[in-house]
Design a protein around this motif. Structure first.
Motif, PDB file in Angstrom:
ATOM      1  N   CYS B 200       0.828  -1.201   0.000  1.00  0.00           N
ATOM      2  CA  CYS B 200       0.000   0.000   0.000  1.00  0.00           C
ATOM      3  C   CYS B 200       0.870   1.263   0.000  1.00  0.00           C
ATOM      4  O   CYS B 200       1.861   1.358   0.726  1.00  0.00           O
ATOM      5  N   GLU B 201       0.483   2.227  -0.836  1.00  0.00           N
ATOM      6  CA  GLU B 201       1.239   3.478  -0.889  1.00  0.00           C
ATOM      7  C   GLU B 201       0.404   4.576  -0.232  1.00  0.00           C
ATOM      8  O   GLU B 201      -0.793   4.683  -0.495  1.00  0.00           O
ATOM      9  N   VAL B 202       1.028   5.381   0.631  1.00  0.00           N
ATOM     10  CA  VAL B 202       0.299   6.496   1.246  1.00  0.00           C
ATOM     11  C   VAL B 202       0.905   7.810   0.752  1.00  0.00           C
ATOM     12  O   VAL B 202       2.080   8.095   0.984  1.00  0.00           O
ATOM     13  N   MET B 203       0.078   8.597   0.041  1.00  0.00           N
ATOM     14  CA  MET B 203       0.544   9.906  -0.421  1.00  0.00           C
ATOM     15  C   MET B 203       0.207  10.926   0.660  1.00  0.00           C
ATOM     16  O   MET B 203      -0.926  10.970   1.122  1.00  0.00           O
ATOM     17  N   VAL B 204       1.180  11.731   1.054  1.00  0.00           N
ATOM     18  CA  VAL B 204       0.920  12.713   2.103  1.00  0.00           C
ATOM     19  C   VAL B 204       1.096  14.121   1.538  1.00  0.00           C
ATOM     20  O   VAL B 204       2.115  14.425   0.921  1.00  0.00           O
ATOM     21  N   GLY B 205       0.081  14.968   1.724  1.00  0.00           N
ATOM     22  CA  GLY B 205       0.164  16.352   1.286  1.00  0.00           C
ATOM     23  C   GLY B 205       0.094  17.279   2.491  1.00  0.00           C
ATOM     24  O   GLY B 205      -0.696  17.062   3.398  1.00  0.00           O
TER      25      GLY B 205
END
Lengths: 308, 347
Positions: B200-205
């Motif tokens: 799983c990839e978590v994109m953080v902004g």
């Protein structure tokens, strides 16, 4: 890289550019007439609040727009009367407008909405819907970038060209420019300087009002204290970058909008570039553009900020 | 003549500005006046207790600032005192406002965020009779200490659930700043997600300005376009933008700090909320009873300072085994089987 991500970057740039463009178009007219208005940040904030108030209480985004613009006009009158009729220092009154608007919009928001039960069902108000233009919106990349937005984005784009025609191709545009460059000369040929300045400033109020409306009930669906987040000041940089030309304002707004979108785009893709560095680029461009301007002596109205 | 009119106008404008700026504390104390005066007459002994909170963002931001000011009102109601809520966002304001309160004899001053720790540290030695409490931070002294809310434990569970229901193996998270109070929530979210689904990839902004909902919208939207099908937001006002993007695209979203389910009843899965009132009250009461020992005051699910709010409407649509993950993971965290690092541990 995914086409969807790229498309979103392009359309996000246009969305981020829209409030800057509208405010810069308004300011370019008032600055052309010789009035510098740094109160734009506060006026936009009041409009954002007015638009939310109208939309939330009356349930219609059109009424929201109307009330947003009305709030902007009332606020800009507080700026216009002292600076134009009474020749007060424009920068000082503009600053006062920013302080007034920050306090007043927060006060009104808390008074009307906070803890009154009006937000229990959710904060969101009626917002301008996205209207995809048939055929054009299906074009690759450009379609999503330019032809799949809400009405205010289209209004900004159309207004750019209308203003360019008015400023460069009509006698009214010539009068506005003359008043900003050399008001004495303009008056000597029968131009009513004060009338032109009032007209220009009030017209800028309408566009700044639409910009504020865009922030609260078009791109977003609610008001937040201080939600303009410095966009008014950026709009002032946009005009300099665009050399007081509506088409230049469009370009300048897109540069700033693209920089905002780019830092988000990089964050999403996980590119390790400090976001602050990306946000610096348009400001650097503005500084360089100012330096170039002063060498070529074009752009700035010669009587900018000078009361008449 | 003209000059006089102008001066009058300018004075009016500035006065109006002052009215606007000063209004917040006026309305806040106004609405709570009955409670204050009532209790005051019944329990005169408690009248000397003075409690204040300094908050870094607006009390109406729908997030951090709001839960802080509501916590203060809870304490004030319980003790029958005036709530004192002061907005102080910059280090110089934090220091001067806190010093003014301490000099005025305040018993307890709360700084709503880890960023208050160092301004308080500069003055707390000069006011030994005042207790300085920060929400987060790591300065511990005789009269200054942090409350450590273990909100990260709950955002860890949100990550576990998010990674169990994602079809794209991509999650998107938006936070309102890059300091530990924010980053601990997304890092725990990511840790939880990877614990059940390592691919799983978590994109953080991170928003430039957490008061800017348009930025929240654009950040979340770009994550959705990049494939995120489960979202997380913890960005005060900017969260409203993330929620809009979730609503527009029909994407599931988790909230943190405050309960956001009313804003998107069909998209919000759950909120990991913070309930400052009881936690703040227990600190004040312990201090008054002389039972407070210097150290980090841990506040977690058992203490009641944080909680999990399911959105029943969305919960009903989730598979039972996903819903069961909440209890299961929480028990494993509370028993120590899973360790989620705390805010002070270098997030």
């Amino acid at each position: 890289m995914d086409v969807l991500v790229l498309e979103n970057f392009l359309s996000s740039s246009v969305r981020m550019a829209t409030p800057l463009l509208l405010a810069a178009l308004g300011l370019s007219v008032s600055e052309r007439s010789g009035v510098i208005n740094i109160g734009v940040e506060g006026i936009m904030l009041m409009a954002a609040f007015g638009a939310y108030l109208g939309s939330k209480m009356l349930g219609s985004y059109w009424l929201g727009l109307l009330i947003g613009v009305a709030f902007a006009l009332l606020t800009i009158l507080i700026f216009a009367i002292p600076t134009i009729t009474y020749k007060a220092n424009q920068v000082i009154v503009g600053t006062a407008i920013n302080i007034l608007s920050t306090g007043l919009s927060s006060f009104l928001y808390r008074w009307i909405f906070y803890g009154t039960g009006r937000l229990d069902e959710g904060i969101a108000a009626a917002t301008f819907p996205t209207i995809a233009i048939p055929v054009l919106s299906r074009l690759p990349l450009v379609g999503k970038m330019l032809f799949n937005h809400n009405l205010i984005v289209y209004f900004g784009l159309v207004m750019t060209f209308i203003l360019w025609i008015v400023i460069y191709k009509t006698s009214l545009g010539l009068k506005i420019t003359a008043v900003g460059d050399h008001p004495q000369a303009a008056e000597s040929v029968g131009v009513d300087v004060l009338k032109i300045r009032y007209g220009s400033v009030l017209f800028s109020g309408v566009l700044i009002g639409v910009a504020g409306t865009f922030l609260s009930i078009a791109q977003s669906s609610s008001f937040g204290e201080g939600m303009t987040a410095g966009r008014g000041f950026i709009a002032m940089a946009v005009i300099i970058l665009g050399k007081w030309n509506p088409l230049g304002a469009l370009g300048g707004a897109l540069v700033f909008g693209a920089a905002s979108a780019l830092q988000m785009f990089f964050q999403t893709l996980g590119v390790e570039v400090p976001t602050n560095l990306i946000m610096m680029v348009p400001y650097l461009a503005t500084v360089i553009s100012v330096l170039l301007l002063s060498r070529h002596k074009v752009g700035a109205p010669r009587s900018l900020g000078v009361p008449y | 003549m003209k000059k006089k009119v102008l001066i009058c106008l300018l004075v009016t404008v500035l006065l109006l500005g002052l009215v606007g700026c000063g209004s917040s504390s006026g309305t806040d104390s106004g609405s709570n006046e009955p409670a204050g005066s009532d209790a005051g007459t019944q329990e005169p002994s408690k009248k000397e207790v003075k409690v204040a909170i300094l908050i870094p963002s607006s009390p109406t931001d729908g997030g951090w600032g709001q839960v802080g000011s509501e916590g203060m009102k809870y304490v004030a109601n319980a003790l029958g005192i005036e709530p004192v809520i002061i907005e102080a966002a910059t280090a110089d304001l934090m220091k001067t406002e806190a010093e003014a309160l301490a000099a005025d004899g305040f018993t307890v001053i709360f700084g709503h965020g880890g960023q208050y720790a160092s301004p308080f540290d500069e003055i707390s030695d000069d006011y030994p009779d005042t207790l300085f409490i920060t929400a987060g931070g790591n300065v511990v002294k005789q009269n200054q200490m942090p409350m450590g809310f273990t909100l990260e434990q709950l955002t860890y569970i949100q990550g576990v659930i998010g990674a169990s229901i994602t079809k794209t193996n991509k999650l998107g998270a938006v936070i309102g700043g890059d300091f530990p109070a924010y980053t601990k929530t997304t890092r725990a979210f990511e840790m939880g997600a990877k614990s059940v689904n390592p691919d799983c990839e978590v994109m953080v902004g991170i928003t430039q300005d957490s008061s800017d909902m348009n930025e929240g919208y654009e950040l979340t939207m770009s994550q959705i376009k990049a494939g995120a099908d489960v979202l997380f937001t913890n960005a005060n006002q900017a969260s409203q933008g993330s929620i809009n993007a979730a609503k527009e695209t029909g994407t599931y979203i988790f909230g943190a700090v405050s309960d956001i389910q009313n804003e998107a009843p069909d998209q919000v899965i759950s909120s990991a909320y913070q309930d400052f009132g009881p936690a703040m009250l227990s600190v004040v009461e312990k201090y008054l009873a002389g039972e407070l020992k210097p150290g980090i005051i841990d506040i977690g699910v058992p203490e009641g300072g944080i909680g999990w709010a399911w959105n029943e409407r969305v919960k009903a649509k989730l598979p039972a085994e996903v819903v069961a993950l909440y209890e299961e993971t929480l028990n494993r965290i509370l028993s120590g089987e899973i360790y989620v690092p705390k805010e002070q541990e270098g997030w």
